[in-house]
Design a protein around this motif. Structure first.
Motif, PDB file in Angstrom:
ATOM      1  N   PRO A   1      -5.565  52.643 -30.695  1.00 39.53           N
ATOM      2  CA  PRO A   1      -4.628  52.388 -29.600  1.00 39.53           C
ATOM      3  C   PRO A   1      -5.163  52.777 -28.229  1.00 39.53           C
ATOM      4  CG  PRO A   1      -3.885  54.238 -30.950  1.00 39.53           C
ATOM      5  CD  PRO A   1      -5.037  53.613 -31.667  1.00 39.53           C
ATOM      6  N   THR A   2      -6.176  53.638 -28.191  1.00 44.02           N
ATOM      7  CA  THR A   2      -6.835  54.007 -26.937  1.00 44.02           C
ATOM      8  C   THR A   2      -8.348  53.981 -27.152  1.00 44.02           C
ATOM      9  OG1 THR A   2      -6.948  56.371 -27.438  1.00 44.02           O
ATOM     10  CG2 THR A   2      -4.921  55.573 -26.378  1.00 44.02           C
ATOM     11  N   VAL A   3      -9.081  54.056 -26.068  1.00 37.17           N
ATOM     12  CA  VAL A   3     -10.544  54.113 -26.164  1.00 37.17           C
ATOM     13  C   VAL A   3     -10.977  55.332 -26.958  1.00 37.17           C
ATOM     14  CG1 VAL A   3     -12.676  54.394 -24.848  1.00 37.17           C
ATOM     15  CG2 VAL A   3     -10.916  52.825 -24.021  1.00 37.17           C
ATOM     16  N   ALA A   4     -10.382  56.489 -26.656  1.00 37.83           N
ATOM     17  CA  ALA A   4     -10.766  57.726 -27.338  1.00 37.83           C
ATOM     18  C   ALA A   4     -10.494  57.646 -28.833  1.00 37.83           C
ATOM     19  CB  ALA A   4     -10.029  58.916 -26.719  1.00 37.83           C
TER      20      ALA A   4
ATOM     21  N   ARG B   1     -13.102  57.749 -31.959  1.00 36.53           N
ATOM     22  CA  ARG B   1     -12.929  58.739 -33.024  1.00 36.53           C
ATOM     23  C   ARG B   1     -12.911  58.069 -34.397  1.00 36.53           C
ATOM     24  NH1 ARG B   1      -7.602  60.861 -32.368  1.00 36.53           N
ATOM     25  NH2 ARG B   1      -6.920  59.584 -34.129  1.00 36.53           N
ATOM     26  N   HIS B   2     -12.214  56.965 -34.515  1.00 36.80           N
ATOM     27  CA  HIS B   2     -12.172  56.245 -35.786  1.00 36.80           C
ATOM     28  C   HIS B   2     -13.563  55.762 -36.188  1.00 36.80           C
ATOM     29  CE1 HIS B   2      -7.680  55.141 -34.897  1.00 36.80           C
ATOM     30  NE2 HIS B   2      -7.829  56.391 -35.310  1.00 36.80           N
ATOM     31  N   LEU B   3     -14.292  55.212 -35.231  1.00 33.04           N
ATOM     32  CA  LEU B   3     -15.645  54.730 -35.516  1.00 33.04           C
ATOM     33  C   LEU B   3     -16.551  55.867 -35.957  1.00 33.04           C
ATOM     34  CD1 LEU B   3     -17.789  52.468 -35.463  1.00 33.04           C
ATOM     35  CD2 LEU B   3     -18.160  53.029 -33.044  1.00 33.04           C
ATOM     36  N   GLU B   4     -16.515  56.977 -35.240  1.00 31.29           N
ATOM     37  CA  GLU B   4     -17.371  58.117 -35.588  1.00 31.29           C
ATOM     38  C   GLU B   4     -17.044  58.644 -36.985  1.00 31.29           C
ATOM     39  OE1 GLU B   4     -18.133  59.980 -31.113  1.00 31.29           O
ATOM     40  OE2 GLU B   4     -16.451  60.686 -32.330  1.00 31.29           O
TER      41      GLU B   4
ATOM     42  N   VAL C   1     -12.319  46.645 -24.234  1.00 27.91           N
ATOM     43  CA  VAL C   1     -11.197  47.505 -23.883  1.00 27.91           C
ATOM     44  C   VAL C   1     -10.104  46.622 -23.286  1.00 27.91           C
ATOM     45  CG1 VAL C   1     -10.415  49.390 -22.391  1.00 27.91           C
ATOM     46  CG2 VAL C   1     -12.654  49.526 -23.488  1.00 27.91           C
ATOM     47  N   LYS C   2      -8.868  46.892 -23.657  1.00 22.80           N
ATOM     48  CA  LYS C   2      -7.768  46.077 -23.126  1.00 22.80           C
ATOM     49  C   LYS C   2      -7.509  46.411 -21.665  1.00 22.80           C
ATOM     50  CE  LYS C   2      -3.551  46.680 -24.698  1.00 22.80           C
ATOM     51  NZ  LYS C   2      -2.408  46.603 -25.636  1.00 22.80           N
TER      52      LYS C   2
ATOM     53  N   LYS D   1      -8.376  38.582 -32.118  1.00 24.46           N
ATOM     54  CA  LYS D   1      -7.561  38.596 -33.336  1.00 24.46           C
ATOM     55  C   LYS D   1      -7.020  39.997 -33.600  1.00 24.46           C
ATOM     56  CE  LYS D   1      -7.735  34.398 -35.148  1.00 24.46           C
ATOM     57  NZ  LYS D   1      -6.506  33.613 -35.463  1.00 24.46           N
ATOM     58  N   LEU D   2      -7.864  41.012 -33.416  1.00 24.63           N
ATOM     59  CA  LEU D   2      -7.441  42.394 -33.669  1.00 24.63           C
ATOM     60  C   LEU D   2      -6.448  42.877 -32.614  1.00 24.63           C
ATOM     61  CD1 LEU D   2     -10.891  43.809 -34.803  1.00 24.63           C
ATOM     62  CD2 LEU D   2      -8.849  43.548 -36.244  1.00 24.63           C
ATOM     63  N   TYR D   3      -6.670  42.515 -31.352  1.00 20.05           N
ATOM     64  CA  TYR D   3      -5.703  42.894 -30.311  1.00 20.05           C
ATOM     65  C   TYR D   3      -4.341  42.263 -30.588  1.00 20.05           C
ATOM     66  CZ  TYR D   3      -9.274  44.993 -27.324  1.00 20.05           C
ATOM     67  OH  TYR D   3     -10.258  45.812 -26.820  1.00 20.05           O
ATOM     68  N   ALA D   4      -4.350  40.991 -31.005  1.00 19.27           N
ATOM     69  CA  ALA D   4      -3.092  40.302 -31.274  1.00 19.27           C
ATOM     70  C   ALA D   4      -2.359  40.928 -32.458  1.00 19.27           C
ATOM     71  CB  ALA D   4      -3.358  38.820 -31.532  1.00 19.27           C
ATOM     72  N   LYS D   5      -3.097  41.382 -33.461  1.00 22.61           N
ATOM     73  CA  LYS D   5      -2.469  41.924 -34.673  1.00 22.61           C
ATOM     74  C   LYS D   5      -1.959  43.340 -34.477  1.00 22.61           C
ATOM     75  CE  LYS D   5      -3.093  42.332 -39.666  1.00 22.61           C
ATOM     76  NZ  LYS D   5      -3.928  41.932 -40.827  1.00 22.61           N
ATOM     77  N   PHE D   6      -2.722  44.171 -33.765  1.00 21.88           N
ATOM     78  CA  PHE D   6      -2.386  45.593 -33.692  1.00 21.88           C
ATOM     79  C   PHE D   6      -2.017  46.093 -32.299  1.00 21.88           C
ATOM     80  CE2 PHE D   6      -5.426  45.483 -37.363  1.00 21.88           C
ATOM     81  CZ  PHE D   6      -4.480  45.764 -38.337  1.00 21.88           C
TER      82      PHE D   6
END
Length: 213
Positions: free
Chosen positions: A177-180, A184-187, A33-34, A85-90
């Motif tokens: 963009p958020t934890v939630a 949701r995307h993963l589920e 988590v950021k 890498k993913l944090y830097a890109k998105f």
């Protein structure tokens, strides 16, 4: 630092929930988590930790250059570089990497095609695809043992409108963009992989029995 404490707790809660679903078996997977944007700082699970029994010390602060940002006897996940890498890109708020039976099967079955196409599923709306006849392709990359190479591969394959990348026989990285939203995307992706593969199995079984699905 209050925000760092809160984000550590968010990682711990995520880990407990996903581990109870069986998505983080045998200490596998890693979650982050950021915490801050400047400099980029994330809270990420440590290497080798049992995700269902994380202590606060099992979540480590790491900067965007993959350097540990605090005194700790532990090492962050070996795959931290994929997360950064993913944090830097998105500029995402959370990155979740889990190992499930169905995401591993999907990555193996469709590896030669380079992606898994998911079309016609209501849960595509959970990924932001509300268009009629929505379809996406979830990219699949090789499971490179060189983690810098893996980070580069995932970072290059990741697309803004498809918040997940499969690694062959090594699970999925999903983000939001958020934890939630990351959860949701993963589920949604996990449900669609399972449905898709089970439907293929039933269709093959019915064809062999002379029945159309």
């Amino acid at each position: 630092m209050l925000r760092a404490w809160e984000q550590r707790q968010a990682v711990r809660h995520l880990a407990d929930e996903l581990a109870q679903r069986g998505w983080l078996p045998a200490t596998s997977g890693n979650l982050s988590v950021k915490v801050a944007d400047d400099p980029l700082t994330i809270a990420i699970t440590r290497s080798g930790a049992d995700k269902q029994n994380l202590s606060e010390d099992d979540v480590i602060l790491v900067h965007g250059d993959n350097q540990v940002a605090e005194d700790t006897p532990y090492r962050p996940s070996a795959e931290t570089i994929v997360h950064t890498k993913l944090y830097a890109k998105f500029n995402c708020g959370a990155v979740l990497h889990v190992h499930t039976l169905y995401n591993n099967l999907a990555s193996d079955v469709y590896f030669q095609e380079g992606s898994v196409e998911l079309a016609g599923y209501e849960l595509l709306k959970a990924l932001g695809h509300w268009e009629e006849d929505a379809r996406i392709r979830v990219p699949i990359v090789e499971n490179y043992h060189d983690l810098r190479q893996l980070g580069e591969a995932v970072g290059q394959a990741a697309e803004a409108d498809v918040p997940g990348v499969l690694v062959r026989n090594h699970g999925i990285y999903a983000w939001g963009p958020t934890v939630a939203e990351a959860k949701r995307h993963l589920e949604a992706l996990e449900w669609m992989f399972q449905y898709h593969l089970l439907r293929l199995q039933f269709a093959a079984s019915n064809r062999s029995a002379g029945v159309s699905l």
